[in-house]
Design an enzyme around this catalytic site. Structure first.
Site, PDB file in Angstrom:
ATOM      1  N   SER A 126     -55.972  73.717 -49.364  1.00 14.36           N
ATOM      2  CA  SER A 126     -54.977  74.003 -48.585  1.00 14.36           C
ATOM      3  C   SER A 126     -55.253  74.261 -47.328  1.00 14.36           C
ATOM      4  CB  SER A 126     -53.798  74.908 -49.009  1.00 14.36           C
ATOM      5  OG  SER A 126     -53.230  74.506 -49.934  1.00 14.36           O
ATOM      6  N   LYS A 138     -54.367  71.871 -44.514  1.00 16.89           N
ATOM      7  CA  LYS A 138     -53.022  71.665 -43.949  1.00 16.89           C
ATOM      8  C   LYS A 138     -53.105  71.892 -42.502  1.00 16.89           C
ATOM      9  CE  LYS A 138     -50.748  72.689 -48.305  1.00 16.89           C
ATOM     10  NZ  LYS A 138     -50.313  73.961 -49.577  1.00 16.89           N
ATOM     11  N   TYR A 141     -51.976  63.428 -49.508  1.00 17.32           N
ATOM     12  CA  TYR A 141     -51.916  64.740 -49.784  1.00 17.32           C
ATOM     13  C   TYR A 141     -53.188  65.259 -50.818  1.00 17.32           C
ATOM     14  CZ  TYR A 141     -50.544  69.561 -51.036  1.00 17.32           C
ATOM     15  OH  TYR A 141     -50.773  71.035 -51.073  1.00 17.32           O
ATOM     16  N   TYR A 156     -50.243  82.374 -47.928  1.00 16.26           N
ATOM     17  CA  TYR A 156     -48.976  82.154 -48.903  1.00 16.26           C
ATOM     18  C   TYR A 156     -48.167  83.492 -48.579  1.00 16.26           C
ATOM     19  CZ  TYR A 156     -52.776  79.296 -50.853  1.00 16.26           C
ATOM     20  OH  TYR A 156     -53.752  78.465 -51.022  1.00 16.26           O
ATOM     21  N   VAL A 158     -56.611  77.172 -52.696  1.00 12.20           N
ATOM     22  CA  VAL A 158     -56.918  77.637 -54.000  1.00 12.20           C
ATOM     23  C   VAL A 158     -58.519  77.210 -54.453  1.00 12.20           C
ATOM     24  CG1 VAL A 158     -54.494  77.853 -54.637  1.00 12.20           C
ATOM     25  CG2 VAL A 158     -55.944  75.470 -54.852  1.00 12.20           C
TER      26      VAL A 158
HETATM   27  N1  GLU Z   1     -53.745  70.896 -53.792  1.00 11.96           N
HETATM   28  C1  GLU Z   1     -53.266  72.187 -54.044  1.00 11.96           C
HETATM   29  C2  GLU Z   1     -51.844  71.982 -54.312  1.00 11.96           C
HETATM   30  O1  GLU Z   1     -51.306  71.366 -53.642  1.00 11.96           O
HETATM   31  C3  GLU Z   1     -53.364  72.954 -53.017  1.00 11.96           C
HETATM   32  C4  GLU Z   1     -52.719  74.373 -52.903  1.00 11.96           C
HETATM   33  C5  GLU Z   1     -53.488  75.368 -52.164  1.00 11.96           C
HETATM   34  O2  GLU Z   1     -54.698  75.410 -51.865  1.00 11.96           O
HETATM   35  O3  GLU Z   1     -52.925  76.195 -51.542  1.00 11.96           O
HETATM   36  O4  GLU Z   1     -51.387  72.604 -55.033  1.00 11.96           O
END
Ligand code: GLU
Length: 306
Positions: free
Chosen positions: A63, A66, A190, A242, A260
């Protein structure tokens, strides 16, 4: 203490904690990573480097990506992007479907999964997924000043085979007409952006423009405007960890984005960009030892936006 000594101290202080936390086993390719890894690297706006531990071992940035797709989408669409995605803390898990329904398909912010899917869609605009994956990878190579950065195909495939929840979010967004390209295309991009492999040194270098008002301080390239850099930092502070973003603001006091895979990019505005990696996650999904290390680093340097 100079920065190399500070990172050596942080590294030493983390030894007793290595292996704590749980690796993200909902993505099978990530479940195999040794939770005992720990790496940290930073680079200052003056180009000074420091690193300790496994700072040269690549990991899945997940993530953290992002943040970079958001940077690209803001350059492309400007403020219009905020019609499709909010900029408020979510207060719920990063992959919540309930919240997306309650808010009628407008994700709370671009750093949760639903918001990131909208951002990726805004970049895709019916183009070919492979071209956008190449473009995002090239952007990371440019920012990190390292052409070797690439996507780990095994992680991307692993997530493609198991990413049912992300597929649900994408279909939901599409049902609310907030996804314009085919669901499969958006998910393909993604999963590949999340599967970018970088090490702490590369990630710290890639984030440096965020510490310097949108300009890469080492080669003077314009990456984004000062106002957007400020807003990206604000979003990292309020939404980057988060549902534990408030806790990280309280303990660390620096804007950051976690993934994650166990990586966290943190920014000390005007000073430095810092990347830390340790795969074991705390219950909120943030690197357990990585977050502790940033807390220790902030205490030793006195860096804080507050
Ligand atoms: N590829 C992971 C998902 O979409 C990323 C989640 C993350 O790193 O927060 O579940």
């Amino acid at each position: 203490m100079d920065l190399t000594d500070i990172l050596a101290t942080v590294h030493r202080d983390m030894q007793a904690h290595l292996g704590r936390g749980r690796v993200a086993d909902y993505i099978p390719a990530l479940a195999r990573v040794d939770p005992k890894h720990f790496g940290i690297a930073l680079i200052t706006c003056h180009g000074q480097h420091a690193a300790a531990g496994d700072s040269a071992i690549p990991f899945s940035i997940q993530s953290v990506s992002k943040l970079f797709t958001l940077t690209l989408a803001l350059e492309k669409h400007g403020g219009k992007l905020w019609k499709r995605v909010g900029h408020e803390s979510s207060g719920s898990s990063f992959n919540s479907i309930v919240q997306l329904e309650q808010e009628q398909g407008i994700p709370r912010n671009p750093l949760i999964n639903a918001g990131a899917l909208v951002v990726t869609d805004a970049l895709l605009e019916s183009g070919a997924p492979a071209n956008l994956i190449t473009h995002i990878t090239a952007f990371m190579q440019q920012l990190a000043d390292d052409p070797s950065i690439s996507v780990d195909p095994e992680v991307a495939t692993s997530e493609g085979e198991t990413g049912f929840r992300n597929a649900s979010l994408a279909n939901f967004l599409r049902a609310y007409n907030n996804l314009h390209s085919p669901v499969a295309d958006v998910l393909q991009v993604y999963f590949n952006q999340c599967a970018l492999r970088m090490n702490c040194r590369q990630l710290a270098r890639a984030g440096l423009f965020l510490a310097n008002a949108g300009i890469d301080p080492l080669n003077h390239t314009h990456i984004t405007t000062p106002m957007r850099a400020r807003r990206l930092n604000a979003l990292m502070m309020t939404c980057g960890h988060y549902d534990a973003s408030g806790d990280v603001a309280f303990r660390v006091g620096l804007p950051g984005k976690s993934g994650v895979g166990g990586g966290i990019l943190a920014i000390a505005p005007g000073r430095a960009s810092i990347a830390v990696w340790s795969p074991g996650l705390n219950p909120a999904g943030n690197s357990l030892v990585g977050q502790m290390a940033l807390e220790r680093l902030a205490a030793l340097t006195g860096w804080s936006v507050f």
